[in-house]
Structures are given as C-alpha cells and as structure tokens.
Write a protein that holds these residues in place. Sequence first.
Motif, PDB file in Angstrom:
ATOM      1  N   HIS B 304      16.096  87.118  51.793  1.00 46.66           N
ATOM      2  CA  HIS B 304      17.200  88.104  51.733  1.00 46.66           C
ATOM      3  C   HIS B 304      17.658  88.297  50.287  1.00 46.66           C
ATOM      4  O   HIS B 304      17.768  89.432  49.856  1.00 46.66           O
ATOM      5  CB  HIS B 304      18.380  87.752  52.653  1.00 46.66           C
ATOM      6  CG  HIS B 304      17.964  87.402  54.053  1.00 46.66           C
ATOM      7  ND1 HIS B 304      16.848  87.943  54.635  1.00 46.66           N
ATOM      8  CD2 HIS B 304      18.477  86.571  54.986  1.00 46.66           C
ATOM      9  CE1 HIS B 304      16.712  87.452  55.859  1.00 46.66           C
ATOM     10  NE2 HIS B 304      17.687  86.618  56.089  1.00 46.66           N
ATOM     11  N   ALA B 305      17.887  87.241  49.578  1.00 51.76           N
ATOM     12  CA  ALA B 305      17.999  87.240  48.115  1.00 51.76           C
ATOM     13  C   ALA B 305      18.632  88.501  47.536  1.00 51.76           C
ATOM     14  O   ALA B 305      18.136  89.087  46.580  1.00 51.76           O
ATOM     15  CB  ALA B 305      16.608  87.002  47.507  1.00 51.76           C
ATOM     16  N   VAL B 306      19.751  88.882  48.130  1.00 50.48           N
ATOM     17  CA  VAL B 306      20.414  90.134  47.779  1.00 50.48           C
ATOM     18  C   VAL B 306      20.839  90.176  46.302  1.00 50.48           C
ATOM     19  O   VAL B 306      20.855  91.229  45.679  1.00 50.48           O
ATOM     20  CB  VAL B 306      21.618  90.336  48.739  1.00 50.48           C
ATOM     21  CG1 VAL B 306      22.663  91.249  48.153  1.00 50.48           C
ATOM     22  CG2 VAL B 306      21.139  90.880  50.084  1.00 50.48           C
ATOM     23  N   GLU B 307      21.146  89.008  45.733  1.00 49.34           N
ATOM     24  CA  GLU B 307      21.608  88.987  44.339  1.00 49.34           C
ATOM     25  C   GLU B 307      20.555  88.458  43.361  1.00 49.34           C
ATOM     26  O   GLU B 307      20.888  88.068  42.241  1.00 49.34           O
ATOM     27  CB  GLU B 307      22.882  88.134  44.222  1.00 49.34           C
ATOM     28  CG  GLU B 307      24.094  88.757  44.894  1.00 49.34           C
ATOM     29  CD  GLU B 307      25.382  87.993  44.581  1.00 49.34           C
ATOM     30  OE1 GLU B 307      25.370  87.080  43.724  1.00 49.34           O
ATOM     31  OE2 GLU B 307      26.402  88.315  45.210  1.00 49.34           O
ATOM     32  N   SER B 308      19.301  88.469  43.751  1.00 51.88           N
ATOM     33  CA  SER B 308      18.277  87.952  42.823  1.00 51.88           C
ATOM     34  C   SER B 308      18.282  88.680  41.483  1.00 51.88           C
ATOM     35  O   SER B 308      17.949  88.100  40.452  1.00 51.88           O
ATOM     36  CB  SER B 308      16.887  88.062  43.460  1.00 51.88           C
ATOM     37  OG  SER B 308      16.642  86.976  44.306  1.00 51.88           O
ATOM     38  N   TYR B 309      18.662  89.960  41.505  1.00 54.81           N
ATOM     39  CA  TYR B 309      18.636  90.734  40.260  1.00 54.81           C
ATOM     40  C   TYR B 309      19.536  90.135  39.182  1.00 54.81           C
ATOM     41  O   TYR B 309      19.369  90.429  38.001  1.00 54.81           O
ATOM     42  CB  TYR B 309      19.030  92.193  40.539  1.00 54.81           C
ATOM     43  CG  TYR B 309      20.471  92.405  40.975  1.00 54.81           C
ATOM     44  CD1 TYR B 309      21.460  92.718  40.052  1.00 54.81           C
ATOM     45  CD2 TYR B 309      20.840  92.299  42.314  1.00 54.81           C
ATOM     46  CE1 TYR B 309      22.780  92.901  40.451  1.00 54.81           C
ATOM     47  CE2 TYR B 309      22.154  92.482  42.725  1.00 54.81           C
ATOM     48  CZ  TYR B 309      23.122  92.783  41.790  1.00 54.81           C
ATOM     49  OH  TYR B 309      24.431  92.967  42.182  1.00 54.81           O
ATOM     50  N   LYS B 310      20.469  89.254  39.582  1.00 55.46           N
ATOM     51  CA  LYS B 310      21.372  88.658  38.593  1.00 55.46           C
ATOM     52  C   LYS B 310      20.755  87.455  37.875  1.00 55.46           C
ATOM     53  O   LYS B 310      21.274  87.027  36.848  1.00 55.46           O
ATOM     54  CB  LYS B 310      22.671  88.213  39.277  1.00 55.46           C
ATOM     55  CG  LYS B 310      23.477  89.348  39.904  1.00 55.46           C
ATOM     56  CD  LYS B 310      24.785  88.840  40.510  1.00 55.46           C
ATOM     57  CE  LYS B 310      25.575  89.975  41.140  1.00 55.46           C
ATOM     58  NZ  LYS B 310      26.833  89.502  41.757  1.00 55.46           N
ATOM     59  N   ILE B 311      19.706  86.904  38.468  1.00 51.39           N
ATOM     60  CA  ILE B 311      19.138  85.666  37.897  1.00 51.39           C
ATOM     61  C   ILE B 311      17.611  85.725  37.839  1.00 51.39           C
ATOM     62  O   ILE B 311      16.927  84.744  38.128  1.00 51.39           O
ATOM     63  CB  ILE B 311      19.558  84.425  38.728  1.00 51.39           C
ATOM     64  CG1 ILE B 311      19.303  84.655  40.228  1.00 51.39           C
ATOM     65  CG2 ILE B 311      21.007  84.047  38.467  1.00 51.39           C
ATOM     66  CD1 ILE B 311      19.279  83.394  41.042  1.00 51.39           C
ATOM     67  N   THR B 312      17.089  86.860  37.460  1.00 50.36           N
ATOM     68  CA  THR B 312      15.623  86.997  37.455  1.00 50.36           C
ATOM     69  C   THR B 312      14.985  85.961  36.524  1.00 50.36           C
ATOM     70  O   THR B 312      13.890  85.466  36.797  1.00 50.36           O
ATOM     71  CB  THR B 312      15.217  88.417  37.020  1.00 50.36           C
ATOM     72  OG1 THR B 312      15.799  88.686  35.747  1.00 50.36           O
ATOM     73  CG2 THR B 312      15.703  89.451  38.021  1.00 50.36           C
ATOM     74  N   ASP B 313      15.679  85.632  35.438  1.00 47.29           N
ATOM     75  CA  ASP B 313      15.126  84.647  34.503  1.00 47.29           C
ATOM     76  C   ASP B 313      14.999  83.265  35.156  1.00 47.29           C
ATOM     77  O   ASP B 313      13.965  82.598  35.033  1.00 47.29           O
ATOM     78  CB  ASP B 313      15.980  84.577  33.220  1.00 47.29           C
ATOM     79  CG  ASP B 313      17.484  84.415  33.512  1.00 47.29           C
ATOM     80  OD1 ASP B 313      17.889  84.560  34.682  1.00 47.29           O
ATOM     81  OD2 ASP B 313      18.243  84.133  32.563  1.00 47.29           O
ATOM     82  N   LEU B 314      16.027  82.859  35.884  1.00 46.93           N
ATOM     83  CA  LEU B 314      15.978  81.540  36.536  1.00 46.93           C
ATOM     84  C   LEU B 314      14.898  81.493  37.608  1.00 46.93           C
ATOM     85  O   LEU B 314      14.211  80.484  37.790  1.00 46.93           O
ATOM     86  CB  LEU B 314      17.334  81.210  37.174  1.00 46.93           C
ATOM     87  CG  LEU B 314      18.525  81.036  36.242  1.00 46.93           C
ATOM     88  CD1 LEU B 314      19.783  80.706  37.046  1.00 46.93           C
ATOM     89  CD2 LEU B 314      18.241  79.924  35.230  1.00 46.93           C
ATOM     90  N   LEU B 315      14.751  82.607  38.321  1.00 44.66           N
ATOM     91  CA  LEU B 315      13.754  82.663  39.391  1.00 44.66           C
ATOM     92  C   LEU B 315      12.348  82.580  38.814  1.00 44.66           C
ATOM     93  O   LEU B 315      11.475  81.884  39.341  1.00 44.66           O
ATOM     94  CB  LEU B 315      13.935  83.945  40.205  1.00 44.66           C
ATOM     95  CG  LEU B 315      15.226  84.002  41.027  1.00 44.66           C
ATOM     96  CD1 LEU B 315      15.557  85.441  41.424  1.00 44.66           C
ATOM     97  CD2 LEU B 315      15.117  83.115  42.265  1.00 44.66           C
ATOM     98  N   ALA B 316      12.137  83.282  37.710  1.00 43.39           N
ATOM     99  CA  ALA B 316      10.819  83.258  37.078  1.00 43.39           C
ATOM    100  C   ALA B 316      10.513  81.847  36.552  1.00 43.39           C
ATOM    101  O   ALA B 316       9.428  81.307  36.775  1.00 43.39           O
ATOM    102  CB  ALA B 316      10.768  84.284  35.942  1.00 43.39           C
ATOM    103  N   GLU B 317      11.489  81.274  35.883  1.00 41.97           N
ATOM    104  CA  GLU B 317      11.346  79.943  35.299  1.00 41.97           C
ATOM    105  C   GLU B 317      11.017  78.887  36.365  1.00 41.97           C
ATOM    106  O   GLU B 317      10.227  77.984  36.138  1.00 41.97           O
ATOM    107  CB  GLU B 317      12.708  79.625  34.687  1.00 41.97           C
ATOM    108  CG  GLU B 317      12.787  78.613  33.606  1.00 41.97           C
ATOM    109  CD  GLU B 317      14.259  78.572  33.146  1.00 41.97           C
ATOM    110  OE1 GLU B 317      14.727  79.578  32.562  1.00 41.97           O
ATOM    111  OE2 GLU B 317      14.926  77.549  33.401  1.00 41.97           O
ATOM    112  N   ASN B 318      11.628  79.023  37.530  1.00 40.60           N
ATOM    113  CA  ASN B 318      11.457  78.025  38.581  1.00 40.60           C
ATOM    114  C   ASN B 318      10.370  78.387  39.589  1.00 40.60           C
ATOM    115  O   ASN B 318      10.169  77.675  40.572  1.00 40.60           O
ATOM    116  CB  ASN B 318      12.776  77.805  39.325  1.00 40.60           C
ATOM    117  CG  ASN B 318      13.766  77.005  38.498  1.00 40.60           C
ATOM    118  OD1 ASN B 318      13.593  75.815  38.291  1.00 40.60           O
ATOM    119  ND2 ASN B 318      14.785  77.672  37.980  1.00 40.60           N
TER     120      ASN B 318
END
Lengths: 423, 467
Positions: B304-318
Amino acid sequence: MKQAAIVLLTALGCFSAQAENIAIIGGYVHTMSEQGSVEKGTVLIKDGRVESVSEQLDAPQGYRVIDATDKIVTPGLIGAYTSLGLVEVGMSAGTVDASAKSEDYSPYGAALDVSYAFNPDSTLIPVSRIEGFTVTASGMSGTHSLFGGQGGVFSLGDDNNLVKRSAFMTLAVDNGGADDNGGSRAALWPKLENALAEAMSLQGNVLAPKDEWHGKLSKEDVNALLPVVSGEMPLFIDARRKADILQVIALKQRHPQLKLALLYATEAWRVADAIAQAQIPVVLDPEANLPGSFDQLGATMANAGRLDAAGVSVSIGMDTHNLRLATQHAGNAVANGLPWQQGLAALTINTARLLGIEQEYGSLESGKVADVVIWSGDPLQVMEAPEQVIIRGQEIRLESRQTKLRDRYLTLSQDKPQGYIRP
Amino acid sequence: MKGSTRILLAAVSAAMLAACGQQASKDQPALVEIDKDPYPSTYTPLPSPATAITNVTLLDGVGGMVEGASVLFENGKVVAVGADIQIPENAQIIDGTDKWVTPGIIDVHSHLGVYPSPGTHSHSDGNEMTKPVTAEVWAEHSIWVQDAGFSRALAGGVTALQILPGSANLVGGRAITVKNLPDRTVQSMKFPDAPYGLKMACGENPKRVYGDKGGPATRMGNVAGYRQAWADAQDYKRQWEKYRAEHKAGKNPKAPKRDLTMDTLVGVLDGEIMVHMHCYRADEMAIMMDLMKEFEYQIASFQHAVESYKITDLLAENNVCSAMWADWWGFKMEAYDGIRENVPMVHNGGACAIVHSDDDLGIQRLNQEAAKALGDGLRAGIEISKAEAWQWLSANPAKSLGIFDQTGSLETGKNADLVLWSTDPFSTYAQAERVYIDGGLAYDRQDPDSWPVQDFELGQPGEGDVK
C-alpha cells in the motif's frame, strides 16, 4: 404542492460579476447538446455563462484567448451520486456527515438534509475538480433508516457551492436496505408503501407543529416526503437484483407521479427494455462485474452498454474520494459496448437531467453556466487529463493538497527538514 | 516442479526414518526435522504447443520495447523474442498486427479466495482476528478456489498472484503465490518453488482491532509487539540450532517442542520467507526498516505504501520494494497523504516500484493503474517509458515474490506467461485478448465457449456471460 417548503436554489447571479470573458479556440468541442461535436470550434464565455459554440476560429475583442488546438473541450463533469463535501477521511477520523444515527427527529431518515453539512473547504473538492469535475450530487451513504435523506447538488467552484437543495431522496431496497428495515424485503416494501401513503394522505399540506397527526412517521419525515410523492423530488433507489428492479418498476406503475432513478442496478441489463419503457434513469458502476452478493449474481461489464442500447439513460460517477475515476469507469463501459458519446453523456448531460439541473448544466449551450474542461486528449483515456478547468466562467488553479505534497517531495532536499520546503 | 518434488521426497524420507525408529547410530534417535512443504504444489500446466505471436509491439518487462516483434514459445517456456526470429513450421502462428504483447501481470496483493465473491460472512476467511501475532496461519488454508474473482483477473491479464491474509494483525500469517489457473484444490494452483510470504501490518488496523481487546492500542504497542515476536523467534531458532548441534555431536538431545508461530518467523530470519508489510506512512516505514536491521531480516515489500514518495532514498538504500495503488487515498488517516505520482516518484528515486490491487475489481485492470501512474508522472516531469513502466506489473512483483528466475519478463528460457492485448495496454480501451500461463492458452476473449466458469456461477444468472 406549492405549500411544501421546497427551496430550489440556483447560483444564478451569484458569481457573474467577477468573471472574465474567455474564448477557447481550436479545440474539438463536444457540446453534449443538439449541436453535437464541433471538430475545430470556439467556445465563447461571457459573464460566467456560455455565450456560444461555433466553428469560427477567432475571438471577439475583449476576450482572453485560450488556444485549445489539438485539445478536447467538454462540459464540466458532474458527479452522479457521491458524498463529496460530507466526508474528509472515511474511517476513524472524527465525524463523517455522510452517515447518521437513527434518532427521534427523523427515524425514517427522510428529513435529513445534507445542505447543512456540505463543507466547501474539504480537500476532496480541489482533488476532484482538477480532474474535470465541476458539479456533484452529494448524498448520504449510511443512515440505517428507510430513507437516506435529502441530497443536494453542489458546484465545486470557490464559493456559493449550493446549486440545488433537496435535489433527491435516497432509498435502498437491496440486501442492505432489507437488513436495515425489518430484515426482509417482505417488511421493507410494506413499510415504504405505508410511508408514501401517509405522505400522500396530506395532499400536499405541510404538517404544522400544532396539527394532530396519527401516522407512523414523524411529522418531519412525512413533511419531507411531500415533494417525493408529488414527483418534484426524485427518489433514487438502490436496487441490484432483477427482482428488486422489477419491484421498483412496479412501484412506478402503482404511483406514476413518482420520479424514480435506479442506483447501482447491477442486474438492470436483464430487464433493460422494461426500465427504458418506465423511463427510469440508471446510475451505475460499469466496472461491477463480480457476484459480490446474492443480489448481484448477474453482474457484468456489459451492463452500461446494454442499458444504453435499450434506450435507458445511464449516469456514471459514484465514488467520493476518487470521483475523478469516473472517466476511467466510463472508458471501461465504452470498452465493453457503450458508445463513446454516451460514455461522455453519462458524465455530463444525462446526469444533469437526472438531477434536474439540465437548464443550467451538463452541456455547452448558449446561456448555460460556463463549466468547461480542456483536456489533453480523450477524457476517457487513463493517461489523459484536464489542462484547464473553468468553473462558472473562472479558470481555477489546477492545485490541490495532493499536488502540493507532490511538489514538496518531487526533489528530496537534504539541506533542511522537509517542513521548511514550501511548494 | 522438480525442486519441490525433491524437497517432498527428502521430507517424506525424513518422516519415515523418524516413524520407523531407524537410528543413525545405535543409541541416537533420528534427527527431528520439520517438513517445510507439507502441502506441496500439484500444479499441472495446460498443454503448450509451439506458438508464435507475430507483428506485435512487445514489452519485454525489463525495460525493452520492440516494434514488429514476434515471440515464440513452446513446452511452457519462451523460446525466442525479437524482430527477427526463426519460427518453426509446426508452430501455431497468431498474427498480432496492431496488437501488443507483454509479460503476464503479477499482483503481489490479492485476497481472492480468502475474501471471495460473494462476500458473505461465511466466506470471510482472511483475518484471524484472535490475537495480534498469528504467524501460524496460512492463507492457503482459507482459499476458496471457486471464487469468480480468479477468472475475472485472468481476463485482465493476471497470470500469477500473491494471496495474503488481511491486515488486522501485527503478523497476519503466511501468504502464498499461485498461478491464476483455478482448479479444484489450492495445491493445484500453487506456484511451484515460490517462497512463502509473511503478511505483517503497520499502523491503524492492528491498533483498531486490538485496542479494546488487550492491545496493542497504539503504534508504540504495535512496535513492541513485533519486537517481542522477533525476540521469541530468535530464541526458538537458537533452541533448534542447539538441538541440531548436539545431535550432530552424537548426543541425545530432546527436540524442542514444535511451535507453528515460531516456525514461520524463523523462516523469515533464515531468509526463506519473504516479508510483505502493509504500511502506509513514511515515518512508520522508516521505523520498520530499522526494526528489520535490529532483528536481521529483510522486508521484501511495503504494501500500500501510500507515502513511499517521501522516503524514496531510504527505500532504495534498504532495497525494499513499494507495492502501491495509482490513486487510492483518504479512506483513513494513514491514507490521507496519498498522491497520484507515488509510483513514478518511487521509480524515479531508484527504488523498486510495484503496482498492486488489494481489490477484486482493481486486479482486473492493473494495466490501467500503471497507465494512470505513468501519465501522472509524465505530467510532473518524470520521464519514464511505457517499457520501463511495465516493470511495475511483472518484473518487480516477481522479484519481490522471489519468482523472477521463473517469470516476470519475456526472455528466453523464462515461463511463457504472457498477454496479447488488443491495443496499447496503457489505453483504457485495451483488452486482454489472449492470456497464456506456462505457454498454455488460459483465456481467449474471442472464444466465449472457452471462458472459465466457476462452480459457484453454474446455474446462476449470467452464467457464461461476458464479464
């Protein structure tokens, strides 16, 4: 009927002073009127109203020109049955004005009136209008009473939103309606007939507080039904299975003065001719194609197309947070047999007629309110979008809380906390 | 198939050893082992004769687009893809002029079968709302294979899907990946060799469900709940490791008591089960990524990750995927910050983006969900091609489910899971004309007699109708 306290408000005159004159030139104009579509046309807007649609490609003096070459121009879209303005966040977030508890004042739900509840500051309004919706019918979604209250029609412009108060009454005769009214259709329908009979017995006379009254309904509820039984206020009936739809048609035969519309009507295609003959318009979700319950086993995406082919007027647009998806829904109806023009009509003129606002809204015709949308391409295509939206002759900013969030995070800044970034 | 058969044989022989009381040495009982595949796949593909679809616009699912392309497949596998390929004489040729071919759509978030149609209380089998951690339940034991939703999804080009338990619990239970070829049993749909998933949930749902039932009542209670569960799983894992080490050393240890909840959690710690976590808010996702490091496991995806756009860097890193809707928002507070550009912004931020449905209607039009997201991204200035965008529907879902070695792209040797579209699938008007699963024709829009009709639909209004 004149005695009944029905106030039909239109926004006429409330907004024309500040509007500029606009000439939209060169677009493919779908007027949704008898004029049809003009492949390269000009829409003139003056004093907040459509002045003309023509094939001339020049602007008179004093008009701001919008070049719509290679664009599609349509009337503003109309939400057919939503709870826009009555709900901000659906669940666990405080009051939702689209639902109500049954209480002493209106145990039958007929006296509930959403025009008191509409919130013009709802963030859902900009979210919806930047996607081409300029007017919506807003009604309640849950009352657990026999009636779902009186819905209103609202403009999605900046102010003076109320277009029509008490525009429709809702009622559910599907499984949910039966559950809320005695647990069986065998209880619901006699209850409904009795409610209508009580209202008819007043012969148009509004009950005053001092009047004696021995009916089952509260005075407020029976008064609220007067315009329904006279046919002034349409009754929107949620019915899904064929048998329930046939009951609605039989209701119309018993009481020809009632003005009815069907909501959802999942199995309507099975009795399309009878619905057409009874001249009952249908508001539906064209994508509903699953046997979600035992009263919609015949669900199919061909519903909209088959109804239209039989001559039934179809409207589309029943979401609230995502009313904007009605264009996609209409597109999918088109992919499953609805002619394209009818797909657009289901979002505009058909809905204006459904709501009784067709004198003012729903098409681009001289004298109508200038709600106009200029699209990047086919409005029913999921990859296209509005490029300009004009409501009551005024171009609105294509901005919402969502676009601001987008712009804040489009580039992630490492320099300072995000809260300092003003999009 | 072979892999799972091997595992099965090993398990059976281990069980037989234990059952017969045979011993490795004179005094030492056989090592107690846990059968990791007790409900094995019995999936049998449809016949897959040599077939070539020619003259199409082809998206290979990994970013490539070829005009005037052909795809040849046989015996379940893609044999050749390209503008200039050799087509053997025995192949059935389907002219795809003006049409498009893509890999089959893979939905990583479905409740088909566990919340089937009709949605009666009797059918509500998706949420074991009895305690906050129910890692012991498996979605496959709830799936009603007669759900008409499977055949509707098939008509929308979905060839595989992950079916998860609901999101009421902190740990909801095991998810299962299936081939979208409904049959009499769930085992016959089970995607061979696909790892299990584990459904977890952040935020509002667990605290709403358990707030009045002993907790968790808050988000901090949620996090305490996950941490205790992982700490218990670590302890259980150590007990088994000790047992195995002592057994190996020739001692006669007592096997730890089997705990089904811990079996699943340890599967995650061992890297065998993929975590798919329902999580809307960016700040919560960031906490979950710290939590996964604390207990040394990997989250495959936020759902669902509705707010992923706020932390794209953290998501990519992890290295955590985000499975997202195109535009759902606002139905609860944690969905209030939904924006239409979420999917393209995650992609643009270098993180793994997936378009998912979580819906029995949405699953029928995931191509349109991707199209909306792509269109919104383009208008926001994010340049992504249609070929790249198709990764959201096939390759990235396959990666997050651990089946990308088998499916998710049209490359030689991969499973022939593919869709022939009537036109550009980024159009509202596109329809899946033919859907192939492992090279077998599972759906043919031109042939109504071939459409699957579920048991429930027989003898009901609309049986066999166009849906």
